[in-house]
Design an enzyme around this catalytic site. Structure first.
Site: not given
Lengths: 884, 884
Positions: A30, A100, A109, A111, A344, A460, A568, A624, A751, A770, A772-775, A837, A857
């Site tokens: 500000k 202010r 949060g 003042m 702003r 899922h 898949r 896959r 993975e 590739s 497999g960042t989920n697993d 992936c 990629y």
């Protein structure tokens, strides 16, 4: 040595300022903007900013001011008095101030504001004389005393409200405005009495004391619980401190030639280059907010006060040219004189954001890179989905996780079978489940949207929902699903099968709305296409899609996907004509009868590949091989088991026995991926045969298909060796039979943590990786994504984790394994092609990480492709800027 | 340049040899030993060894011999002829040869031996004349032709056997010995005919051709399927090749002054320093093996042929002094002249091994380090358990995995409840289950042994069984457990509840025996104690135990454990008096009622700690706070649920609902470990209170207790911070109340890949690390140890994995994470104490790895402690030797 005393206070006013917009960390956002506006000749009420450095000193020294600060404040007050020709604390011509807070980062949060500092029993009289408005002045005084007690002295709001309520009751009214100046004057006395009674502190009549106490309370507000929690959640350092802005008051309610308003330099809903604003004459800002009087449009302003409108237009022009960004401006007219209180960057819809940046490039205000950087990839998917009309009156009965954006309206059903039945009759349905499994894919497809009581952002339901581009709310703990009773409840509300509900997923919200609601269509404007083209030009990372149907492949291509990064193959096994054969194959007692079933599946799977290759033309397709454990294909409920046993003509006990024997304690860590391909090589052989026969057929038709065959769940080089050897044999068999030579790649998912750790060995056998960042996230954290609902929300709330690691990649842990995998992989195979992936491939923050980690990629679900392209462009542009 | 032709053949004989025992990689084990014996003056039949280099050349060059090899063979044959004064291929005075393979590593699957090369229709006559034993010579000839057809030409054994059988039928006998020389002569002709009929190759009469073909077939035998598989499994390079030993024949059946025998330089059953041997006069080695004649003891030899005995004693003396190791010696006496055919390290029982090395140190033959190195840690546990008398006639009906060594006899029961009932009546029972769960711990305790149809070496049954030191066979696929019918079957055999079975786990075998069997007590001799003391002196690694009962703690201390590395507090929750309270706590709806239950548990847990601290005295005790998911404490079967609901006085549906809501898809990766401690901090608070109150109480009694409190399943530094903060608060509260200052450590398990990857951060908050390699292996591989039975056996069989990674630590993957954890942890905290408490802590190969990785201690189940101490000593001694 420089012995000059340190400077803590920065003046602005009268056309020049000691600060500038570059000094945000010292003056807060500000303060820096007030200085900047002053510097570019915008009329802001003069004032000064106490720097964040003073705040840091205050904390480091038990609330003491640094040497010289008090003197600086006094000097700056004197300077203000000179400019305004008023005197702070004077009984005749008093100068009033606002205070202010203002940190470098916008931070709820802390003042907010204390107005009218300098009012006391003496100065009140002078101002009444000056304004001739006794009621206004006493109302201001009353508000100031209340604000001071509330904000500075930390009293409860209700302590003051009780007197106000009593007074209104006495006057038999419900409106503050019906109280007269005497009432208000009386309230001021009562307020002062309760302050001393409650805090033991007398309300300070001395303006200097008022100011000092207010400044202290701004410093203190930096460390309220709420502010600390906010900083923890947003990873903002607790050491920054806040600045304090002290500014002279201006009044829009000084008479009919005064007023107040807000304006946007462009339309923030549509993005059109139109000046948009609202104002009220003889009013204060809070009158606009309170909604008691209806503000006027700028059309009216132009007609009634053309001079003022032109002046505002000039401000608009100057601000936009200066900031090269759409501004949200607050202004006040005091006795015919225009003051800008704040400017702003304006919040805007994503639709507006896209139009604005494209326009600004046309106008020469910004370059393309800046335009792309200003499009928030996290909001891009809002351009792709229907949504609930924000104007509509709706009853939100529950909130869940916003798993897949969009909106859906339909009758509630509780089973996939019901979903298919109803959809078959042309009804719109919303599928409500405790959680979904691969069996539900058909039902999900038939539904408008999906709602689950369990599961997280990568459950899922969430993944499949996103993949289908279907609106999906998951982990909705608010609802109790009573499957047997065909209903769900939220508190007292009962929703039965057949009742209408609406799901609305937009931004962070995953709302469940009772009843039917009107939806708005997405607008895919030309500007969106333009910005996507610019982003595509700017990025280095390839962006592919996760797709295993013709429909998904087409959608993803339309959205700019450059190939398939994850097809898949198991999803193809759930088709109605296939599942029975798959089940027969699984239950087969011998390799021979398994092969029999696989022989029947082969032509179907081949046909799938042909269709997908056709859509993807010359773009790469990574396929896959079978990944999930076999039991996922078997029936689960007693009823389904009976049905399957009957239709397959086998004994119920036999079927149950087979299901039991395939049961796993931790299926996530069980007999799946290449472990299946190794123990039942005939399955992968069938799939490879289908891939290569499909490729050969299309090659004959002149397509240039380059299949990339991907082995899942490899943890040890020998697993890849074993599988690859058989794969190549099958592929070569097909090519020989067809008399063709098809180029192809064999690679693997990374993975499993062990695969990342031994990536140098694995790269010797793999042509691509590739991630497999989920697993990989599941195993690196030891988190089952199906079970984290019991503790992850608590972790996020307590700041133990910054964010859900299944949504945004955990760079410190999982990311380290990804980087290790890349480094080790390329150490033995420098030209190794590397992608990702997992679901993270569509998460903007994760895409930027992938860029930095040197991946080739990312691949994500079709509806995430545009966001991934924008995020990839951001990463490339930022890198370019950093290099420069 | 050295143009001398390469040497491929090494002669031995007549008191000197070109090779030595150091040349094992060139000459193979057998060849090197024959050379060595020759060199030290032992009379071995002269011969020569064709080096492994020749074999490697043979493989690299499509079966061609290297230049000069044939010439060298011819030269060496001539040298042999000179020494023996016979001629190879001579019709009058023929020299006969044996050919044996011999690689650097002992390797089954390769060609063993062809004897009597040089026999043909002509030389037969000369030898008959020389020996006067026509039947012997024709029998030798017949055997040679058969061996040649079988081994060299690859014909099936049965092709020859059919003629032999026909001949015996004709003579109406079942014994070969009843056939006379004419019968045998006739068989020779028949054998030659079938050879040419079957292979098209004529049996070569030319001895040189016989020799060449045999040598070739030794080379070829290096690459039989069985040999390749063996090398894959044992990680032996395929490039080493085998040597070929050509040696002159000697005959123990040349008359009454000839004979043959074997001897051991000490008693290999007891280890006593007594010369032990058996012999037969006028016999060949195979006569001893075939068991047709009962061999005589050396007592008889001493009496009847005192000269020969003295000569053998001299050989014994020379060999032991030379090899400094007990030898297994084969000898032949030909016409009164002693020949040593082979010497090798003698196989012995572990009891004997221990006595022998202790004696040899006393005798000054070896030093203590060598003694310790000669005790195989993998066999040490055989010293600690009862076992089935190897002399007893038993009926083994099934084989499973040898999860926990020892033997057990008892009546079969199929539930823990039955086990408790029967044991309560004083009956010995063996618990048979599909698999066990924590509910079964009580029943397992009450049983003599445990048999499960499922699970691997680290399944619940295996771990708990080993922890209890109870004989345990797991993963016994041979049996079908029909729980409902209270029986199990193996093929046609039905074993009902109450029937006796015996389990016998020794070495690699996990046998299930029908009926009652006599067991032998273990002998814990003084020598065992001596060797353990030496090992304890030699090792650097600390060896602690995993124990959570007073009994286990005592056992482990007796076995030499230096503290507790893992005290699992949850096991204490399964006590009969505790489980109902634990269940009530889990099902409690509010924090308050949870605390109520915990309050009741606290004094019980405190009492447990006091007892364990007492046993461990001044030794460290690492206590792991609650780890398993809460649902493990709840009833599982319909019946148990009903019972619990009744006893807890809550509704059946309510209980089922609670169980359902705690259900997890992958409990391994679910709501457990510190995740529980974070979401329900009151649980850890209770445990910490119990620990510190116990410590304070004992400190008052003069004990020096240093609790090491361990937080499980930490993956992120913030988890440790959160838990540690509350832990310290509770601990300090107790200390303040007790007015005591107790030294303690706070540390964490490193069992999640992310913890290893971010060990530098975590070490900042941890005073010690303990690698939980069970879970770390599960997550690094993505293997659920409860589910690997479906593919791991195949992986091992196919050589995809060398060994079960839950038994022997996977150094390339999991080990890399351990090393990373050590390196990173010490990078921020150089004096970090680091241990391991997974099951690998008791696996000798893994203990050696832990030593090299720089750990401070290993911790294992009590019965593994001695093995771990020996393995730790091995690691330290080897390191010392490598450094020297």
């Amino acid at each position: 040595m420089d012995n000059a005393p340190k400077k803590y206070v920065y003046f602005f006013g009268d056309g020049e300022a000691e600060g500038s917009v570059e000094m945000k960390s010292l003056l807060g956002g500000k303060g820096a903007n007030l200085a900047e506006m002053t510097n570019i000749g915008i009329m802001v009420p003069p004032g000064f900013t106490i720097s964040t450095e003073a705040c840091r000193y205050y904390y480091a020294n038990d609330g003491a001011y640094p040497e010289g600060l008090e003197g600086e404040i006094a000097q700056n007050l004197a300077r203000l008095e000179k400019i305004t020709e008023k005197e702070f604390g004077d009984a005749k011509n008093p100068m009033l101030l606002s205070v202010r807070s203002g940190a470098a980062f916008s931070m709820p949060g802390m003042m907010d504001t204390v107005l009218n500092i300098g009012l006391n029993d003496k100065s009140v009289a002078a101002i009444i004389e000056k304004t001739g408005n006794k009621r206004f002045v006493y109302d201001s005084y009353r508000r100031f005393v209340q604000m001071f007690g509330d904000v500075v002295l930390g009293m409860e709001h209700s302590k003051f409200e009780q007197f106000l309520e009593a007074k209104k009751k006495l006057r038999n009214t419900k409106l503050d405005t019906d109280l007269d100046s005497n009432d208000l004057k009386d309230l001021v006395s009562k307020y002062k009495e309760i302050i001393i009674a409650d805090t033991g502190i007398e309300f300070p009549e001395d303006p200097e004391k008022q100011l000092k106490m207010t400044i202290d309370s701004v410093f203190e507000s930096w460390n309220t619980d709420r502010a600390i929690t906010y900083r923890n959640l947003n990873n903002i350092s607790h050491d920054l401190g806040t600045a304090v802005n002290v500014q002279t008051m201006v009044f829009g309610n000084m008479g009919d030639d005064s007023g107040t308003g807000v304006c946007f330099t462009r339309d923030v809903a549509t993005g059109k280059n139109e000046f948009y604003g609202e104002y009220l004459m003889n009013a204060q800002g809070e009158d606009v907010v309170a909604g008691l009087r209806t503000p006027h449009t700028f059309g009216q302003l132009k007609k009634e006060l053309p001079e003022m409108y032109r002046e505002l237009e000039a401000v608009r022009d100057r601000l936009e040219k200066h900031y090269r960004e759409v501004q949200d401006v607050e202004f006040t007219i005091e006795s015919g004189k225009l003051y800008i209180l704040q400017t702003r960057g304006a919040k805007r819809t994503i639709q507006a954001a896209v139009k604005i940046v494209v326009d600004m490039v046309d106008e020469g205000l910004i370059d393309r890179d800046t335009a792309v950087l200003r499009v928030n990839p996290n909001r891009v998917d809002q351009l792709l989905h229907k949504r609930v009309d924000p104007e509509a009156a709706v009853k939100v009965i529950a909130n869940g996780l916003p798993a897949s954006p969009g909106a859906a309206v339909g009758r509630v059903v509780f089973s996939s079978q019901r979903a298919l039945e109803c959809a078959g009759r042309g009804e719109d349905v919303v599928l409500v489940r405790l959680e979904t499994s691969p069996d539900d894919v058909g039902g999900m497809h038939a539904s408008q949207g999906i709602l689950t009581a369990r599961g997280g952002m990568t459950s899922h339901a969430a993944i499949v929902g996103r993949g289908m581009g279907k609106c999906c709310v998951v982990g909705c703990n608010d609802i109790d699903v009573e499957v047997a009773a065909n209903r769900f409840t939220v508190g007292d509300i009962v929703v039965n099968e057949g009742d209408y509900i609406t799901l609305n997923v937009i931004g962070d919200a995953g709302e469940v709305i009772l009843g039917k609601t009107d939806l708005i269509d997405p607008e895919m404007t030309g500007d969106f296409k333009t910005i996507m083209d610019w982003a595509t030009d700017a990025k280095r990372l390839g962006v592919r899609t996760n797709a295993d149907t013709v429909h998904d492949s087409k959608v993803a291509r339309d959205f700019g996907a450059e190939g398939i990064g994850l097809c898949r193959t198991e999803h193809m096994f759930f088709g109605e004509d296939r599942l029975p054969i798959v089940q027969r194959m699984i239950l087969a007692g011998s390799e021979e009868s398994r092969k029999e079933c696989l022989k029947k599946l082969m032509p179907m799977q081949k046909e799938d590949f042909i269709r997908i290759f056709e859509v993807m033309k010359d773009h790469p397709v990574t396929i896959r091989l079978l990944d999930p454990p076999l039991h996922e294909f078997l029936p689960k409920t007693e009823e389904e088991i009976k049905e399957t046993a009957a239709s397959m003509n086998i004994g119920l006990d036999e079927l149950k026995g087979s299901i039991q024997s395939l049961h796993e304690t931790n299926p996530m860590l069980g007999h799946r991926g290449c472990r299946l391909g190794i123990t039942y090589p005939e399955i992968y052989e069938m799939q490879v045969q289908a891939i290569f026969e499909a490729a050969a057929e299309l090659a004959g038709d002149g397509y240039k298909v380059i299949p990339e065959v991907m082995i899942p769940l490899v943890g040890h080089i020998n697993e890849l060796k074993f599988t690859k050897e058989r794969l190549i044999k099958t592929a070569e068999g097909v090519m020989k039979r067809c008399g063709m030579d098809i180029k192809y790649l064999v690679g693997t998912m990374i993975e499993i943590p062990r695969a990342a750790v031994t990536a140098d060995e694995i790269a010797e056998e793999a042509e691509f990786f590739s991630f497999g960042t989920n697993d990989l996230t599941q195993m690196t954290f030891g988190f089952s994504r199906d079970d984290i609902g019991k503790f992850l929300p608590f972790y996020i709330k307590e700041g133990i984790l910054e964010s859900d690691p299944f949504v945004t990649i955990d760079q410190d842990g999982v990311g380290k394994l990804v980087e290790m995998g890349v480094r080790k992989g390329r150490s033995t195979k420098p030209d190794l092609k590397i992608g990702i992936c997992g679901e993270h491939g569509g998460n903007p923050a994760s895409v930027e990480f992938c860029h930095r980690a040197g991946l080739d990629y990312v691949s994500c679900s079709p509806f995430r492709v545009p966001a991934a392209i924008i995020a990839a462009a951001h990463a490339a542009i930022k890198e370019k800027k950093d290099d420069a």
